[in-house]
Design an enzyme around this catalytic site. Structure first.
Site, mmCIF file in Angstrom:
data_model
loop_
_atom_site.group_PDB
_atom_site.id
_atom_site.type_symbol
_atom_site.label_atom_id
_atom_site.label_comp_id
_atom_site.label_asym_id
_atom_site.label_seq_id
_atom_site.Cartn_x
_atom_site.Cartn_y
_atom_site.Cartn_z
ATOM 1 N N ASP A 107 0.867 -1.183 0.000
ATOM 2 C CA ASP A 107 0.000 0.000 0.000
ATOM 3 C C ASP A 107 0.908 1.238 0.000
ATOM 4 O O ASP A 107 2.118 1.150 0.190
ATOM 5 C CB ASP A 107 -0.985 -0.004 1.176
ATOM 6 C CG ASP A 107 -2.184 0.896 0.884
ATOM 7 O OD1 ASP A 107 -2.147 1.650 -0.114
ATOM 8 O OD2 ASP A 107 -3.166 0.864 1.644
HETATM 9 C C1 BGC Z 1 -4.964 3.373 0.041
HETATM 10 C C2 BGC Z 1 -5.140 2.346 -1.045
HETATM 11 C C3 BGC Z 1 -5.026 3.008 -2.397
HETATM 12 C C4 BGC Z 1 -3.673 3.684 -2.484
HETATM 13 C C5 BGC Z 1 -3.400 4.334 -3.820
HETATM 14 C C6 BGC Z 1 -3.728 4.205 -0.153
HETATM 15 O O1 BGC Z 1 -3.687 5.282 0.725
HETATM 16 O O2 BGC Z 1 -4.939 2.726 1.298
HETATM 17 O O3 BGC Z 1 -6.377 1.705 -0.901
HETATM 18 O O4 BGC Z 1 -5.196 2.070 -3.403
HETATM 19 O O5 BGC Z 1 -3.610 4.677 -1.477
HETATM 20 O O6 BGC Z 1 -4.171 5.443 -4.013
#
Ligand code: BGC
Length: 755
Positions: free
Chosen positions: A287
């Site tokens: 993530d």
């Molecule tokens: C989130 C993810 C997301 C990623 C990219 C993160 O802060 O937890 O779910 O896909 O950002 O935007």
């Protein structure tokens, strides 16, 4: 043919590259390519950057943007997120393909959570349709638009089973139940990916967040997770296993710790379980900055150490930690990580690029004409209206107030969300155009006869600033003048429709709340209107369950519409005025008050579940144990009568399946859909099981007077469960089967399994 294809073409036939069935060709292609790559080029494939800059224009000199552009040209980047649009993706792809030594195409990813530009309802709402075909349709729609905008990969479905309405990200998932989440997430993956990833309208999906992110303590975003392995195996992991079995292309790990280990650095989850026991052949992306955060959690000395732990644990791609690019080579040279782990990660990443057909044509998705034709088309809008109607849940309908007549003399439309064209788009709205949703007011005006007088007054504002993805919301105070206007509008009308709930940016990532009642001056407004003794229909718009006991008690009708997407107002009017008979069922329980959170139907019984006439039982002294509206609950304009459910036997051998049947009849005045729900309870398990667990459901349309016999088969995989060690158990003994219209109103059948 791209440069990389030319390199491999001597060995492989081009036509084979597009055929997903020739797996060995894929393996040979990827192996050949891998054998030509330097260690640096391999590490580059494992690096993902976000775009914060214009790909086509010159980046400021000596800026980090300029450095990143150089890295793309150099083959140091394997994937980008947040580059969207046919033109932008084309330009970015060109940088990689035309400049890097091997010309390996970039993979473009984006959070297409509930639509790209045409917004479908938020996933928590979509799940209320209890309909895999609806979920599939919504993801197909999203994939069609996203792929036409040059994207290859969405960071969806989010499939964290969420029990705590305080956590703002419940809006992104399918609610509180692992079975419903499994069925619908598989459907969503199928919708995104189709049968053949190389088709121009399919994109790769990403199962996230692996795992247990929704169990953040007290619902506070990014907080510690302390989940026992029993809940982990039975509640959190089953949906992930289901999509892994269904062949999802990628996984994303989660920000939280489990048993003291950050998920990104968790070898048990990623290597042992996912890539080992579950035999997952896709790749895992971290993530955002979650590798970096391993240091902040306190599980690594520095970023280099975090990179080592993450790679060893099975995180294949680094999203925005900038940890793999600078450190993996050193780690290999120092003998701290085995290059074979890097080869494995890169092989997985290249396979996805191959399956998408990118080695054949890296620009195939970046087609501006297709983009113009498909994105935000009338066809998309028609479809989202259909999905939205199915997602709405009728919570109350006193004296059959709904559906309303389109010939009503006068209707007051009141509330801060009544003419809000932004909130229905929800959070995680990708490329949605601000203020582009059809508002409730517009939808009502479109639906009623021209003679009906519509009086609109907002009554109050909800949020006055921070209405965007990044900032904290600031809520409005009451404004006496606006309240007076609303009271006057209500007084002059026969009926009041009030739109209340949340701003779209009240739920989503970073939006935890300790209070889930209506914010701002909404209750004051409601109480003022209530006093007028007019019939009130409350239309709720929100991204999480709300604590609204007073409204549940005193409103005449309540329609939960969530954030219903681009066509929200029209779809709500379809339901309010009877063009569509509501059939949604709650995917998450509504509490009486926030103190009950986490509240969920599939709880354990405890040793003291009922009152013995004194205080010594498991309860609150100031609120019920039950939900205000339970999981699976939702009314219809018609009435369904259930016959007596029966099973084919009372005693079963361990290898036999339970055949269950029940007759359901539409005895009301409207045709409509009903979701028949089947729950089980294993009464004498080695490890205590929940009082009810959803194991099957059936949604059918019934004409007026129509009766259908609905049958279900429950086998060992439905009746068994996981031990705290993750071993699947199916045990002899007493089972209860519950059949009904929601998780509470059920009939019970008891049966036995014997060795
Ligand atoms: C989130 C993810 C997301 C990623 C990219 C993160 O802060 O937890 O779910 O896909 O950002 O935007």
């Amino acid at each position: 043919m791209t440069r990389v294809m030319l390199i491999i073409a001597g060995c492989l036939l081009l036509s084979a590259c597009n055929n997903p069935s020739t797996k060995s060709e894929e393996d040979r292609f990827v192996d050949q390519l891998l054998s030509k790559m330097s260690l640096e080029e391999k590490i580059g494939q494992m690096n993902q950057y976000a775009s914060h800059w214009e790909m086509t224009g010159p980046a400021p000199k000596n800026s980090s943007a300029q450095k990143r552009l150089e890295e793309i040209k150099n083959g140091d980047v394997g994937s980008m997120l947040n580059v969207a649009g046919a033109k932008a993706t084309y330009e970015a792809q060109k940088l990689a393909v035309e400049n890097s030594r091997l010309g390996i195409p970039l993979l473009f990813a984006y959070d297409v959570i509930h639509g790209y530009k045409t917004m479908t309802p938020i996933p928590l709402a979509e799940a209320c349709a209890w309909d895999p075909e609806i979920s599939k349709l919504a993801s197909q729609l999203a994939a069609r638009e996203a792929s036409a905008a040059g994207l290859h990969w969405t960071f969806a479905p989010m499939m964290d089973v969420g029990r705590d309405a305080r956590w703002g990200r419940v809006m992104e998932g399918c609610g509180e139940d692992p079975y419903l989440t499994s069925v619908l997430s598989v459907a969503r993956v199928k919708g995104f990916e189709g049968n053949d990833l190389s088709k121009e309208n399919s994109i790769a999906a990403c199962a996230k967040h692996f795992a247990a992110y929704a169990f953040a303590e007290a619902g506070r975003e990014y907080n510690t997770v302390d989940i026992g392995t029993y809940s982990l195996h039975n509640i959190t992991l089953p949906p992930f296993k289901a999509v892994a079995d269904a062949g999802v292309s990628t996984f994303m790990n989660s920000f939280n710790i489990i048993n003291g280990t950050p998920s990104t650095a968790n070898p048990y989850l990623q290597r042992e379980l996912l890539k080992g026991d579950w035999d997952f052949d896709g790749f895992v992306v971290s993530d955002w900055a979650s590798i970096k955060e391993i240091v902040i959690h306190g599980a690594a000395e520095d970023l280099k150490h975090a990179a080592e732990l993450s790679l060893k644990a099975g995180s294949d791609m680094d999203m925005e930690s900038n940890a793999y690019l600078p450190y993996l080579k050193e780690l290999v040279q120092e003998g701290k990580v085995d290059e074979a782990l890097i080869d494995d990660a890169v092989r997985r990443i290249l396979k996805l690029k191959y399956r998408l057909g990118l080695f054949n044509d890296p620009y195939k998705y970046s087609n501006e004409e297709r983009e113009k034709e498909i994105v935000y088309s009338n066809e998309s809008k028609e479809q989202t209206r259909k999905i939205a109607r199915h997602s709405m849940v009728l919570l109350k309908n006193q004296d059959h107030l709904l559906p309303l007549s389109k010939n009503a003399k006068s209707i007051a439309v009141i509330g801060p969300l009544a003419n809000d064209k932004n909130s229905p788009l929800g959070n995680w709205r990708a490329q949605a155009i601000k203020n582009s949703a059809v508002s409730l007011l517009e939808g009502i005006k479109n639906a009623v006869n021209p003679t009906t007088e519509i009086k609109f007054a907002k009554g109050c504002d909800l949020a006055v600033s921070g209405r965007n993805f990044l900032n904290e919301l600031v809520f409005a105070n009451a404004d006496a003048k606006e309240m007076d206007k609303a009271v006057a509008a209500a007084q002059e009308s026969d009926l009041v429709i009030m739109a209340l709930g949340e701003d779209s940016f009240q739920s989503g990532e970073g939006r935890s709340q300790t209070d889930i009642r209506l914010k701002g001056a909404q209750m004051e407004l409601y109480n003022k209107i209530r006093k007028l003794n007019k019939k009130i229909v409350v239309v709720l718009m929100n991204g999480r369950p709300l604590a609204i006991p007073e409204i549940a008690e005193s409103a005449d009708a309540i329609l939960e519409t969530w954030f219903a997407g681009s066509e929200a107002g029209n779809a709500i009017a379809d339901v309010l005025f009877g063009d569509f008979n509501p059939s949604g069922k709650l995917s998450m329980s509504f509490p009486f008050n926030v103190g009950q959170c986490p509240i969920y139907y599939n709880h354990m019984n405890t040793g003291r579940p009922t009152s013995a006439g004194n205080v010594f039982w498991s309860h609150y002294t100031d609120a019920p144990n039950d939900a205000l509206f339970p999981f699976g609950y939702g009314l219809s304009y018609t009435k369904f009568e259930y016959g007596k459910a029966s099973t084919d036997k009372e005693v079963y051998k361990m290898d036999e399946s339970v055949k269950l049947k029940v007759k359901v009849k539409n005895t009301g005045k409207f045709a409509g859909e009903e979701v028949v729900q089947v729950y089980i309870q294993d009464q004498a398990a080695t490890y205590v099981r929940p009082t009810k667990e959803l194991k099957a459901f059936n949604k059918q349309n019934y004409q007026v007077g129509e009766e259908k016999e609905i049958t279900f088969t429950l086998d060992q995989s439905d009746l068994g469960y996981y031990s705290p060690e993750g071993e699947f158990l199916f045990e002899a003994g007493l089972y209860h089967i519950y059949v009904g219209t929601n998780s509470k109103d059920v009939q019970k059948i008891s049966l036995k399994f014997t060795e």
